[in-house]
Design a protein around this motif. Structure first.
Motif, PDB file in Angstrom:
ATOM      1  N   THR A   1      47.223  75.202  76.481  1.00  0.00           N
ATOM      2  CA  THR A   1      47.413  75.690  75.117  1.00  0.00           C
ATOM      3  C   THR A   1      47.514  77.205  75.117  1.00  0.00           C
ATOM      4  N   ALA A   2      46.684  77.839  75.921  1.00  0.00           N
ATOM      5  CA  ALA A   2      46.705  79.296  75.960  1.00  0.00           C
ATOM      6  C   ALA A   2      48.073  79.798  76.420  1.00  0.00           C
ATOM      7  N   VAL A   3      48.658  79.131  77.405  1.00  0.00           N
ATOM      8  CA  VAL A   3      49.987  79.526  77.869  1.00  0.00           C
ATOM      9  C   VAL A   3      50.977  79.443  76.725  1.00  0.00           C
ATOM     10  N   ASP A   4      50.918  78.342  75.994  1.00  0.00           N
ATOM     11  CA  ASP A   4      51.911  78.146  74.942  1.00  0.00           C
ATOM     12  C   ASP A   4      51.728  79.132  73.794  1.00  0.00           C
ATOM     13  N   VAL A   5      50.474  79.397  73.445  1.00  0.00           N
ATOM     14  CA  VAL A   5      50.224  80.332  72.347  1.00  0.00           C
ATOM     15  C   VAL A   5      50.660  81.740  72.760  1.00  0.00           C
ATOM     16  N   LEU A   6      50.290  82.150  73.946  1.00  0.00           N
ATOM     17  CA  LEU A   6      50.642  83.500  74.385  1.00  0.00           C
ATOM     18  C   LEU A   6      52.161  83.641  74.545  1.00  0.00           C
ATOM     19  N   THR A   7      52.805  82.583  75.014  1.00  0.00           N
ATOM     20  CA  THR A   7      54.262  82.631  75.136  1.00  0.00           C
ATOM     21  C   THR A   7      54.896  82.893  73.774  1.00  0.00           C
ATOM     22  N   ARG A   8      54.396  82.195  72.784  1.00  0.00           N
ATOM     23  CA  ARG A   8      54.937  82.382  71.448  1.00  0.00           C
ATOM     24  C   ARG A   8      54.725  83.821  70.989  1.00  0.00           C
ATOM     25  N   TYR A   9      53.517  84.320  71.165  1.00  0.00           N
ATOM     26  CA  TYR A   9      53.224  85.703  70.762  1.00  0.00           C
ATOM     27  C   TYR A   9      54.176  86.684  71.441  1.00  0.00           C
TER      28      TYR A   9
END
Lengths: 424, 792
Positions: free
Chosen positions: B320-328
């Protein structure tokens, strides 16, 4: 060994027994009945004798059974293999190497193994090879009295197979061949199969009869096509347990395995003889062939279409329609297609119109589209074609959904746009 | 493939070519007064000149000229030595950091064997993950192609279509595969691979540091099976192993192969100056010790670390952290002078084609920023990058160095920053960063003779070839365990799986044992995530993770796009999702419960003052609720229940209980002080692997201050694999040594109130945690041995 390990191993054993190993999908359709639990076997029907008449052959043993070629197996005589239509098998099996196949010089192969999964732990413990020798048909059944006899037995089997002109089997291209090849490689025996044509009767049987019979198994085919009635036959699925029992000193079921295996090989001969007569639909003496004749006609029609010979397909479609019962709309559609491409588009259109008029289903949509094509290209009637398209669209909207509907719509969009452009 | 020649290719916007480059970034970070107090440590390793060595003597001329064409007329010294050992017929283990040219060191011997044998030789390359081999196959095929021979390497794994398998089997010189495929596909069907085994010269195994614990012990048995089959066909392969830097690589190699291996550990490749920073987010709440969210800090720092002139990699510990940071970072790309498509996410669940594309983008420099899980920690070739940011400590030193090792081009400077999370271990390391830079302390345990694992693999091996006993009744080709004949006899007499005839055991059952034997690793039992509209796959996720990521209502993210899961078909391992625009993501919580099913053995002091048990337990992990969390602000905008069947584990456990009065005396109460009891549990879990030769992650831990079953404080340590493999049984047997070792750790640890090296950091065990734990352990060790007691 500690107690906990012992109990753990015991638990594993229970698990192994309980969890039936999943079989590959492709095997299931052939083997439905073979999945029964071995414990359900009714032992009363079985022989309690150890196998007799085993002859020593160096480091293993074999039994040789001889049958007179004139002798019947079911309703057919073994020698009827001489009467087959010469190119039948190349057509049925879609394999040019089977052109002019020599059924007299062939080796008829069927094996019994300790499992269907494949892999190095599976033993082909009984290998039957049948061959004609003059007026006789001899079946050699190589048998493992112990697992360590496997190398010698397979070497002998390889030599016998290698000296034949071709291999005949039932499902052997997918199963028997690979079990033998694998174990031959393990023991450093050169597998003989690559150099030989292989006629696997399973596929032609399925193409001609599958739809008309409950399943595609050998026993089903031999009964329907050749009138074979087995008595007290051992279910092939029980063969592994029979051999395991034999190794443990209880030979009681083994005789039944030998007989089952022998019957399988004899049936290979007569089923081959039957299939080779299918294009004539009669035996050499003129009596009609057994088996579901409607499905056979349809199968022959489809095979003809597949090789691009619609001319030849047409009479078979006619016969199929004559013989089959029930919903024939799809067969009629196929016949119409054959008509259209053999110079009879008018008759084809009549059929399409009838199909479109008498019911409302996906086939009506397809028939309407075909009619639109004919109107556009042959009758040069774009407005008539457009009407057909409109009708097809309406029907599709009512009877189709999802991707099928989308496909028809896309097709009709293109067609209608073109027609409108032409009409100005 | 980390082929030194390939990292030399010109990059138009290479880091050191740009204004400032990495040194500029470092200077800016170090010079910023606001950040100064948050960086707990700056550690600089000076540039190091490499030691080169000439090509080993005796290489085939075609290979020499191939190497010359790649600019490799001289090698790093460690490469040359490893190659020499391999050519001399030794088994070799190269344990050096990421991208130090290990691949070359095992590629050269394989190519040499092909050339010497005129294409007759064969090799197996095994990778402990699935993702690796495609990439390696492509690179290897390019090399082989440049030798201009009709030789091939190919990947044989679960994704290989059955229709091409036969061709591959017949034509492949180098087979790239993974332990699962070897175990269930290749070994049981060895006849189809007869020529591979007959001519097998080398077995290359990459990343062997991941082969430890129960998984590693299983793989060691797979290798026994492989060697046995090769010998049957007349082959005698040598092993070429590569590993990250680990403690005691000699033992690890010996435990894995059952024989001594030649170890090469000195990295002689040149390195530029490497700067490490440990960053602690600002305190938000001084009293509660709450710090700013590490992911948010990563986002805030990103503009200083990312840019068009260099490549940056972010490592997160959770998907989840990867996906959230990617979006940011995609949304903030413009501000960093980047296009959104130059910022990519990367994790295991992405589909292979997408992963290949991102890897290629990293290699050719078109991807400037990548945000990844540990998926990029292992040896997938993405070249070397310039800046790494680790969002949180990855859990082990080996993983820390693997991640940090992703940066640092030849001779160029590099930067790695670790952001500490509020997590106690991270906070401890923030205060004691020297732990990160010392010698590796984590031992890799392998016990190939674990009886459960051994007997499972004896079944598989017996299926593959019969076993033969020698004149003394011993079996010589399956490791040193004296139990082998006994297990085989048991399998023959009791389980009716084998048939013994004289001195030979034959497999004799209608079954395919490899199908039922698990290797216990992260097996490819994945859930496919499908677009509900088109049924097209958009991603996949492992079974364990599925209950918290693709439950109904979950927001599933791929490269910054958000999908809402509509239906999770748990049985058939399919989740159906629809693309949506949301301003929130979801995070699920799980709950684990250990239920005692049956006790089998008990040791106790009178009155059960202390009691130990061995028995069967049922462990249930259930996803309970998920929270909807708004992007950026992280405010919670709601929570909902998750309706999924629990993940169940039936296994064996070791339980320790104290009488309530004893607990009272030792100072174990509820609340803060119960943390001391948890500390004891954690410590036992940490030291037990030394006896059990497993990994801490193979043991599950549950501590209760008042157990429902025992009605008193209890610690349960259980085998974290279905059915158990006897770890807790050994723990029951060796408890005295384990308790003593635990006590010694506490007594010897210089920390005052707890640290990750003993009972756990003070944030976790509380101010008196260490003291209490020490008292409990003293009590356990000091008194007379426990007496066996019948189970009531």
């Amino acid at each position: 060994m500690s107690d906990s390990l012992r109990s753990r191993l015991r638990r594993q054993r229970r698990e192994t027994e309980r969890a039936a190993r999943p079989l590959p999908e492709w095997l299931l359709s052939r083997l439905d009945e073979r999945l029964e639990d071995a414990d359900e076997l009714g032992e009363s029907e079985l022989s309690i004798d150890a196998p007799e008449r085993l002859e020593e052959e160096g480091d293993f043993a074999a039994r040789i059974e001889s049958r007179c070629a004139e002798e019947p197996h079911g309703d057919w005589r073994l020698e009827e293999v001489d009467e087959v239509a010469p190119d039948a098998f190349a057509r049925f099996a879609r394999d040019a190497s089977l052109d002019e196949v020599d059924l007299r010089g062939a080796v008829y192969l069927d094996i019994e193994t300790t499992g269907l999964s494949g892999g190095a732990g599976v033993y082909p413990f009984l290998v039957a090879l049948g061959a004609f020798a003059g007026e006789e048909f001899r079946v050699w059944q190589g048998f493992l009295r112990s697992p360590d006899e496997e190398p010698a037995m397979l070497a002998a089997a390889a030599q016998r197979i290698g000296s034949a002109s071709c291999v005949v089997s039932f499902f052997g291209k997918s199963f028997d061949r690979h079990r033998l090849e694998d174990k031959m490689r393990v023991h450093g025996v050169d597998p003989p199969f690559d150099a030989l044509p292989h006629l696997d009767l399973y596929h032609p049987c399925a193409r001609l009869y599958r739809g008309g019979l409950p399943d595609g198994r050998l026993q089903t085919m031999e009964r329907a096509l050749c009138g074979v009635r087995r008595e007290d036959d051992l279910d092939g699925a029980h063969a592994p347990a029979a051999w395991f029992d034999f190794l443990a000193g209880r030979a009681h079921r083994l005789e039944a395995v030998f007989r089952h295996n022998l019957d399988d090989v004899l049936s290979l001969v007569t089923i081959a003889a039957h299939l080779g007569r299918a294009p004539h639909e009669t035996r050499a003496d003129g009596t009609p062939l057994d088996g579901p004749a409607g499905m056979r006609a349809l199968g022959l029609a489809r095979l003809a279409v597949d090789r691009g010979d619609r001319e030849a397909a047409l009479p078979w479609f006619e016969r199929a329609i004559e013989r089959l019962e029930g919903d024939l709309r799809s067969v009629r559609f196929q016949r119409a297609e054959a008509l259209r491409f053999t110079g009879e588009p008018e008759r084809a259109c009549e059929e399409y119109a009838a199909l479109a008029g008498e019911a409302e289903d996906e086939l009506s949509v397809r028939a309407l589209i075909e009619l639109a094509k004919e109107a556009e290209h042959r009758e040069r009637d774009p407005s008539g074609a457009l009407d057909r398209c409109t009708e097809a669209r309406r029907t599709a909207g009512r009877v189709c959904a999802g991707r099928a509907l989308a496909r028809y719509k896309a097709d009709l969009d293109k067609r209608e746009a073109r027609l409108r452009a032409r009409l100005g | 493939m980390a082929f030194p020649g390939s990292t030399r290719r010109a990059r138009t916007r290479a880091a050191h070519g740009a204004a400032g480059g990495v040194p500029g970034i470092v200077a800016a970070l170090r010079g910023d007064p606001e950040l100064a107090e948050r960086f707990e440590l700056w550690h600089v390793e000076p540039a190091r000149a490499g030691r080169a060595a000439p090509l080993p003597a005796g290489l085939h001329p075609a290979l020499e000229s191939l190497l010359a064409r790649h600019g490799l007329d001289r090698l790093h010294e460690h490469q040359a030595r490893a190659i020499e050992h391999a050519l001399a017929g030794e088994d070799v283990l190269i344990a050096t950091p990421t991208a130090s040219g290990k691949t070359l060191a095992y590629t050269v011997p394989v190519l040499q064997s092909l050339l010497e044998s005129d294409g007759a030789a064969r090799a197996i390359w095994m990778f402990p993950t699935k993702a690796l081999s495609q990439d390696q196959s492509t690179a290897l095929n390019k090399l082989i192609a440049s030798l201009e021979r009709d030789w091939h390497s190919f990947t044989y794994d679960g994704d290989t279509p059955p229709s091409v398998r036969r061709t591959l089997r017949d034509r492949g010189h180098v087979v790239l595969t993974n332990p699962w495929m070897l175990h269930q596909g290749i070994l049981p069907n060895h006849a189809k691979w007869a020529s591979l085994f007959r001519d097998l010269r080398y077995v290359v195994i990459d990343e062997v540091h991941t082969l430890s614990g129960v998984f590693g012990s299983s793989v060691a048995n797979v290798l026994r099976r492989l060697v046995r089959l090769a010998r049957h066909y007349g082959g005698n392969p040598r092993f070429l192993l590569s590993s990250a830097t680990v403690r005691d690589p000699e033992s690890h190699g010996r435990n894995l192969l059952g024989r001594d291996v030649r170890v090469v550990t000195e990295d002689a490749s040149p390195a530029g100056e490497r700067t490490f920073g440990v960053y602690n987010p600002p305190l938000l709440n001084l009293v509660a010790g709450l710090r700013a969210n590490a992911l948010e800090e990563a986002r805030r720092l990103a503009p200083r670390l990312c840019g068009p002139a260099h490549q940056t990699i972010f490592f997160c510990n959770r998907r989840t952290a990867v996906d959230v940071l990617t979006r940011y970072l995609k949304e903030g790309a413009r501000k960093m002078g980047l296009k959104p498509e130059e910022v990519r996410g990367y994790r295991g669940g992405y589909l292979p084609l997408l992963r290949r594309e991102i890897e290629a983008g990293l290699r050719d420099g078109s991807v400037k920023v990548v945000i990844s899980t540990n998926a990029l920690e292992l040896g997938i070739d993405i070249g070397r990058l310039d800046v790494a940011m680790l969002v949180g400590y990855p859990g082990s030193q080996a993983a820390f160095w693997q991640r940090a090792g992703r940066v640092g081009r030849r001779g160029g400077p590099s930067l790695a920053v670790m952001i500490a999370r509020s997590d106690p271990v991270d906070q401890y390391l923030a205060r004691h960063p020297e732990h990160l830079f010392g010698a590796p302390r984590e031992a890799l345990g392998i016990d190939a003779d674990n009886l459960v694992i051994l007997s499972e693999h004896l079944k598989c091996a017996a299926f593959e070839l019969p076993f033969l006993a020698d004149a003394q009744g011993a079996v010589g080709d399956f490791g040193p365990s004296e139990h082998v004949p006994g297990i085989l006899d048991y399998l023959a007499e009791e389980s009716a799986l084998l048939h013994r005839r004289d001195d030979t055991w034959y497999w004799m059952a209608d079954a395919y044992p490899a199908q039922d034997v698990t290797l216990f690793g992260n097996e490819p039992d994945n859930v496919l995530v499908l677009d509900a509209e088109t049924d097209k796959a958009i991603g996949e996720i492992d079974r364990e993770g599925s209950i918290t990521t693709v439950h109904e209502g979950a927001i599933y993210q791929v490269e910054g796009e958000t999908w809402k899961v509509e239906r999770f078909d748990y049985e058939n391992r399919r989740a159906y999702a629809r693309e949506v625009k949301t301003d929130y993501f979801t995070e699920a919580e799980t709950d684990t419960e250990v239920r005692v099913l049956r006790l089998e053995e008990k040791l106790a002091r009178p009155g059960d003052e202390i009691a130990l048990y061995r028995g069967e337990v049922h462990v249930t992990t259930v996803a309970t609720i998920y929270k909807k969390i708004r992007f950026y602000t992280r405010e919670s905008v709601g929570a909902e229940d998750i309706q999924l069947p629990p993940e169940e584990l039936d296994t064996e456990a070791f339980s320790l209980t104290l009488a309530p009065e004893t607990a009272e005396e030792l100072g174990l109460h509820g609340g803060d002080r119960s943390a001391g009891w948890r500390g004891v549990g954690r410590l036992l879990r940490r030291v037990a692997p030394l006896w059990l030769r497993c990994q801490p992650s193979d043991l599950g831990l549950s501590t209760e201050i008042k157990s429902r079953h025992f009605d008193r404080p209890a610690i349960h340590l259980y085998d974290r694999v279905m059915g158990g493999v006897g770890l807790s049984t050994s723990l029951f047997r060796d408890h005295r040594e384990v308790f003593a070792a635990a006590l010694e750790v506490v007594d010897a640890c210089p920390c005052r109130r707890g640290c990750p090296a003993c009972v756990g950091p003070v944030e976790e065990v509380g101010a008196r945690g260490k003291e209490t734990a020490g008292r409990v352990l003293h009590h356990l060790v000091r008194n007379a041995p426990l007496e066996p007691v019948p189970i009531d």
